[in-house]
Motif scaffolding. Structure first.
Motif, PDB file in Angstrom:
ATOM      1  N   ILE A 162      -3.518  38.276  18.074  1.00 57.00           N
ATOM      2  CA  ILE A 162      -4.187  39.329  18.843  1.00 57.00           C
ATOM      3  C   ILE A 162      -5.676  39.016  18.864  1.00 57.00           C
ATOM      4  O   ILE A 162      -6.281  38.819  17.806  1.00 57.00           O
ATOM      5  N   GLU A 163      -6.241  38.966  20.056  1.00 53.94           N
ATOM      6  CA  GLU A 163      -7.653  38.649  20.213  1.00 53.94           C
ATOM      7  C   GLU A 163      -8.323  39.668  21.119  1.00 53.94           C
ATOM      8  O   GLU A 163      -7.659  40.320  21.920  1.00 53.94           O
ATOM      9  N   PHE A 164      -9.623  39.778  20.963  1.00 50.09           N
ATOM     10  CA  PHE A 164     -10.439  40.629  21.827  1.00 50.09           C
ATOM     11  C   PHE A 164     -11.394  39.766  22.619  1.00 50.09           C
ATOM     12  O   PHE A 164     -11.972  38.814  22.096  1.00 50.09           O
ATOM     13  N   LEU A 165     -11.539  40.118  23.880  1.00 52.89           N
ATOM     14  CA  LEU A 165     -12.550  39.546  24.757  1.00 52.89           C
ATOM     15  C   LEU A 165     -13.361  40.747  25.209  1.00 52.89           C
ATOM     16  O   LEU A 165     -12.799  41.700  25.757  1.00 52.89           O
ATOM     17  N   PHE A 200     -10.197  41.363  14.073  1.00 52.71           N
ATOM     18  CA  PHE A 200      -9.462  40.551  15.036  1.00 52.71           C
ATOM     19  C   PHE A 200     -10.360  39.390  15.463  1.00 52.71           C
ATOM     20  O   PHE A 200     -11.581  39.467  15.343  1.00 52.71           O
ATOM     21  N   LEU A 201      -9.744  38.334  15.983  1.00 52.18           N
ATOM     22  CA  LEU A 201     -10.536  37.276  16.599  1.00 52.18           C
ATOM     23  C   LEU A 201     -11.213  37.892  17.813  1.00 52.18           C
ATOM     24  O   LEU A 201     -10.560  38.558  18.621  1.00 52.18           O
ATOM     25  N   ALA A 255      -4.640  48.118  19.510  1.00 51.29           N
ATOM     26  CA  ALA A 255      -4.409  46.807  18.887  1.00 51.29           C
ATOM     27  C   ALA A 255      -3.966  46.944  17.435  1.00 51.29           C
ATOM     28  O   ALA A 255      -3.062  46.228  16.987  1.00 51.29           O
ATOM     29  N   ARG A 256      -4.574  47.854  16.711  1.00 53.14           N
ATOM     30  CA  ARG A 256      -4.186  48.049  15.306  1.00 53.14           C
ATOM     31  C   ARG A 256      -2.768  48.598  15.204  1.00 53.14           C
ATOM     32  O   ARG A 256      -1.996  48.173  14.341  1.00 53.14           O
ATOM     33  N   ALA A 257      -2.405  49.521  16.092  1.00 52.44           N
ATOM     34  CA  ALA A 257      -1.037  50.055  16.088  1.00 52.44           C
ATOM     35  C   ALA A 257      -0.040  48.964  16.476  1.00 52.44           C
ATOM     36  O   ALA A 257       1.034  48.843  15.861  1.00 52.44           O
ATOM     37  N   VAL A 311      -4.250  39.627  24.434  1.00 51.34           N
ATOM     38  CA  VAL A 311      -5.699  39.711  24.563  1.00 51.34           C
ATOM     39  C   VAL A 311      -6.050  41.115  25.029  1.00 51.34           C
ATOM     40  O   VAL A 311      -5.496  41.603  26.017  1.00 51.34           O
ATOM     41  N   PHE A 312      -6.937  41.745  24.308  1.00 54.14           N
ATOM     42  CA  PHE A 312      -7.505  43.033  24.703  1.00 54.14           C
ATOM     43  C   PHE A 312      -8.860  42.735  25.328  1.00 54.14           C
ATOM     44  O   PHE A 312      -9.729  42.164  24.684  1.00 54.14           O
TER      45      PHE A 312
END
Length: 131
Positions: free
Chosen positions: A52-55, A67-68, A36-38, A17-18
């Motif tokens: 991989i998700e973003f908050l 990304f989610l 995240a892409r790398a 999670v980012f």
């Protein structure tokens, strides 16, 4: 300081999670998006199943649409609406804590504020589990 490399399991995805906290700017989100892409490229290259998700509280969350993404309102947005930031903080803290504990990511990547926008990551910090 020694770092333990994660063990990857074929039984479940490696979860990351980012957590990008912003108001109206793009700096934190853009920086994390590049990482995240790398990371996604590396994991794909090595055949590691991943999630991989973003908050984010960024008002520009759509830049992470590959990304989610979970989007929460920013404190800036609440202030502009004339709403109580103090009340929002406690609600947002609960949402972030619940999301992170339910997902149980292997890695939590934060930028600038390790405690999160709402002091919400302190309760969920723990060493990565090994399956």
């Amino acid at each position: 300081m020694t770092h333990q490399l994660p063990r990857f399991s074929a039984n479940r995805p490696f979860k990351v999670v980012f957590y990008a906290i912003n108001g109206t700017g793009l700096g934190h989100l853009t920086r994390q998006l590049n990482i995240a892409r790398a990371l996604r490229s590396l994991l794909d290259e090595y055949g590691v199943i991943h999630q991989i998700e973003f908050l984010t509280t960024s008002d520009a969350a759509q830049v992470a649409n590959d990304f989610l993404t979970i989007k929460l309102p920013s404190k800036t947005r609440f202030k502009r609406q004339g709403l109580s930031v103090k009340r929002y903080n406690s609600r947002a803290k609960m949402l972030v804590s619940t999301y992170l504990s339910q997902l149980s990511p292997d890695w939590l990547v934060v930028d600038t504020a390790p405690q999160g926008a709402f002091n919400s990551t302190l309760a969920v910090k723990q060493p990565s589990r090994v399956d």
